[in-house]
Every structure is written in C-alpha cells, then in structure tokens.
Design an enzyme around this catalytic site. Sequence first.
Site, PDB file in Angstrom:
ATOM      1  N   LYS A 184       0.834  -1.207   0.000  1.00 11.04           N
ATOM      2  CA  LYS A 184       0.000   0.000   0.000  1.00 11.04           C
ATOM      3  C   LYS A 184       0.873   1.263   0.000  1.00 11.04           C
ATOM      4  O   LYS A 184       2.081   1.181   0.086  1.00 11.04           O
ATOM      5  CB  LYS A 184      -0.954  -0.035   1.195  1.00 11.04           C
ATOM      6  CG  LYS A 184      -1.878  -1.272   1.186  1.00 11.04           C
ATOM      7  CD  LYS A 184      -2.903  -1.269   0.060  1.00 11.04           C
ATOM      8  CE  LYS A 184      -3.414  -2.636  -0.342  1.00 11.04           C
ATOM      9  NZ  LYS A 184      -4.275  -3.308   0.604  1.00 11.04           N
TER      10      LYS A 184
HETATM   11  C1  LIG Z   1      -5.347  -4.437   0.878  1.00 12.54           C
HETATM   12  C2  LIG Z   1      -6.810  -4.272   0.819  1.00 12.54           C
HETATM   13  C3  LIG Z   1      -7.648  -4.667   1.860  1.00 12.54           C
HETATM   14  C4  LIG Z   1      -7.160  -5.414   3.058  1.00 12.54           C
HETATM   15  O1  LIG Z   1      -6.146  -4.741   3.715  1.00 12.54           O
HETATM   16  P1  LIG Z   1      -5.301  -5.548   4.820  1.00 12.54           P
HETATM   17  O2  LIG Z   1      -4.612  -4.455   5.590  1.00 12.54           O
HETATM   18  O3  LIG Z   1      -4.353  -6.413   4.065  1.00 12.54           O
HETATM   19  O4  LIG Z   1      -6.248  -6.309   5.642  1.00 12.54           O
HETATM   20  C5  LIG Z   1      -9.003  -4.404   1.758  1.00 12.54           C
HETATM   21  N1  LIG Z   1      -9.518  -3.798   0.674  1.00 12.54           N
HETATM   22  C6  LIG Z   1      -8.749  -3.416  -0.356  1.00 12.54           C
HETATM   23  C7  LIG Z   1      -9.381  -2.719  -1.524  1.00 12.54           C
HETATM   24  C8  LIG Z   1      -7.373  -3.663  -0.332  1.00 12.54           C
HETATM   25  O5  LIG Z   1      -6.616  -3.308  -1.370  1.00 12.54           O
END
Ligand SMILES: *Cc1c(COP(=O)(O)O)cnc(C)c1O
Length: 387
Positions: A184
């Site tokens: 992210k």
């Molecule tokens: C990465 C992601 C999640 C989950 O995030 P985590 O921190 O890995 O639990 C949920 N929704 C979207 C759109 C994502 O890209």
Amino acid sequence: MRSTFLPFSTPTIEDAEINEVIDSLKSGWITTGPKVKRFEEDFRAYVGAPFAVPLSSATAGLHLTLLALAIKEGDEIITTPMTFASTVSMIILCGGTPVLADIEPGTLNIDVNEVRRRITPRTRAIIPVHFAGQSCDMDPLFALAGEFDLTIIEDAAHAAGTEYKGRRIGSLDSISIFSFHPNKNITTGEGGMVCTADETLAEEISLLKFHGMSREAWKRFAASGTPNYDILLPGFKYNMMDIQAAIGIHQLPRLDGFIVKRAEIAEYYNRELADVQELAVPQYAPYQQRHAWHLYTPLVRIEKLSIDRDRFMEELKKHNIGSGLHYKAIHHHAWYREHMPIADSQLPNASYASERILSLPLFPKMTMDDARDVVEAVKDVIAAHRT
Ligand SMILES: *Cc1c(COP(=O)(O)O)cnc(C)c1O
C-alpha cells in the site's frame, strides 16, 4: 531486455524506520504503546479525521466496523466486485448479505446509479472502494445515503493521501478504513486504521479490537497504569504493535512525496501507452481530486491479441517485468461462483475488466529507466502476439 527482475511493488524503507524499530525492540516495549498512540495521532491529523483507531489490518477494520454497526443476518451491504476479497468476506462473516453493484468502465470505481438500483428496505450500508487511489464520486453517494438512511463505509485501503474535491479521504462524514500492508502507499508491515467523526463508533471499535478491555488498558503494565482491568464485552485481538507503528511514524511524512513519484510514473505510462490500441489506459474521473496512484491498472484488449491476460503477465515476466492482479472480480472466485452465483450480464463492466486487468510496476523507488523498461516490455509482448 533488463537484466534484473522488476517487481510490481516494493516498500520504501529507510534508516529512520529501521532505527525506530530497533529502538522499540531495545526499549522493552514492543506491543501496543506510545508509538501506536503517536502514529494514530499523526495519521488522524494528516487525514483530518476527528477519531482514528489503529489496528492489525484493514480487514480487521472492516470486520470491527461492521460489528460495531450491528450488521446482522438479513442486512444487505452494497459494494463493488472490483476489490480485494476481504471487503466482501467481512460482510459475510458478520452474517450480512453482500450485494455487488457494477463499476464505471473508465475509473473502475463503483457506479452510483448501479448502487441506487440495488437498494432495498434491507440495505444498511454502502462500501465504496477508492480503486487504485482514485476517489469515488462521494457527493452522489452521500446523497443516496441521506435519502435511504444508509451508512457509508469507505474502503480506503488504496487511498492514503487521496483527496476528493479538496478534502482528504478520512475527513468526510463517514467511516474510512486504511491499510498499511507492504504494497500500500505507506506501510507498517501489516496494519490498518479506521477513521471517523463518530466518537461512539470509535470507542466501540477500540473496545472490540483488544479483548473488550477499557480503552487505555494497554498501559496496565506501565508505571502510569494499574494491573487491574475489566472486560466490558467479548472482543478480538486486532491491536497494532509499537514495532509496526515505528515504521508508520516515518512513512507518513513521506507519503506526499511518494504520491508525487507515483503520479510521475503513472503519467509517463499514460503518455507512452495511450496510443497502444491493444491496451486501455486508466481514465481520470471528471471531478477535482488528488489521485494517490496506488496502482496502475490498464486493461489488455485480449480480442486484439492471441493470448489472454494471464499469458500476457507470464510474457512480461519473461521480460523480467513483474505485474499484479487487482482484481479478479469477486463473483469470479470459486466460493462466490458456488455460493453466490452472479451472471456476468449482471455486472458487465466488472466482468469485462476482470478478464483484462493487470497492475504494472508502480512504487516510489522506481526510476524512469525502470518505467521505460516496463513500456518496452509491454510493447514487445503486444507486437509478438498481435492478431
Ligand atoms: C489491501 C486491501 C484490503 C485489506 O487490507 P489488509 O490491511 O491487508 O487487511 C481491503 N480492501 C482493499 C481494496 C485492499 O486493497
């Protein structure tokens, strides 16, 4: 062809993060503590949210938000099929019914008209996902929510730093859930944050995240705390640790710079690939916003090629270029095909994108030479498989 493999994403970790983690490890306090508090406060201030709750992941944030809103059997939540599985899985695990609304073909964000068509007396909430870091059109979504008394939960996993009409995602009158997974825009290793203006909701999520213990119970082994504690309700174990927040504290001040770098590369891709007939480059929404460019996701026009998208990704790999898949649409996954079958004709735009989308390398440490290698490899693969 380049001699080393270029991954589709890799985090930017500097000495500041490394030293801060070492400091935590040496301090004798590695789990939830003062660094989590500082990261919570810094992130809350950055996005402009009245309240923020740090967690072990965005998935935990989705789970606890739905529980805190008392989502139960029979409640319908409208969301997008173009998302990571956990957006939809958490609805199911709370006993709710996910209702998938189709996306806009250009931005791949949820289509507000498709949301409206799916509202029933059982609808409780809408979960828009700011796909790839581009803000959904929030004004019409808020209007719908007002008209039908629905809660908006923004899946802001891609949207740290995204702005909608001059306002940061996280500061709108809703609930926003951010992810700090390593891919992210900023990372804490694993981690997440729920941001909201609703103090009661923030309190409830805080309780649920750590065994149902009263809010500052993590202090109970510190000099300022008391070893006694009370369980106010049965809760989960979704707290963020100081060794995670130690990373986040030093990522956050660089987020704006990361976005500038990501936008530079994305705009270079857009320029270089716009005229390639076998690709459809991502489109900008018509309203004013700041795109955080978490992902760069063109669609491969497979009808003009002799190979499908999966083969396209394999061919890129042979050129030492990594790629990602964000996303195979929810209704194309095995569990959903079996338990919640939805015909492609119900979700035509998501079904179309699902077969054609891929994520090209995009991360702040990439050089323009790396980006040129990507464009060259994409053009080579297309030239070799054009029909
Ligand atoms: C990465 C992601 C999640 C989950 O995030 P985590 O921190 O890995 O639990 C949920 N929704 C979207 C759109 C994502 O890209």
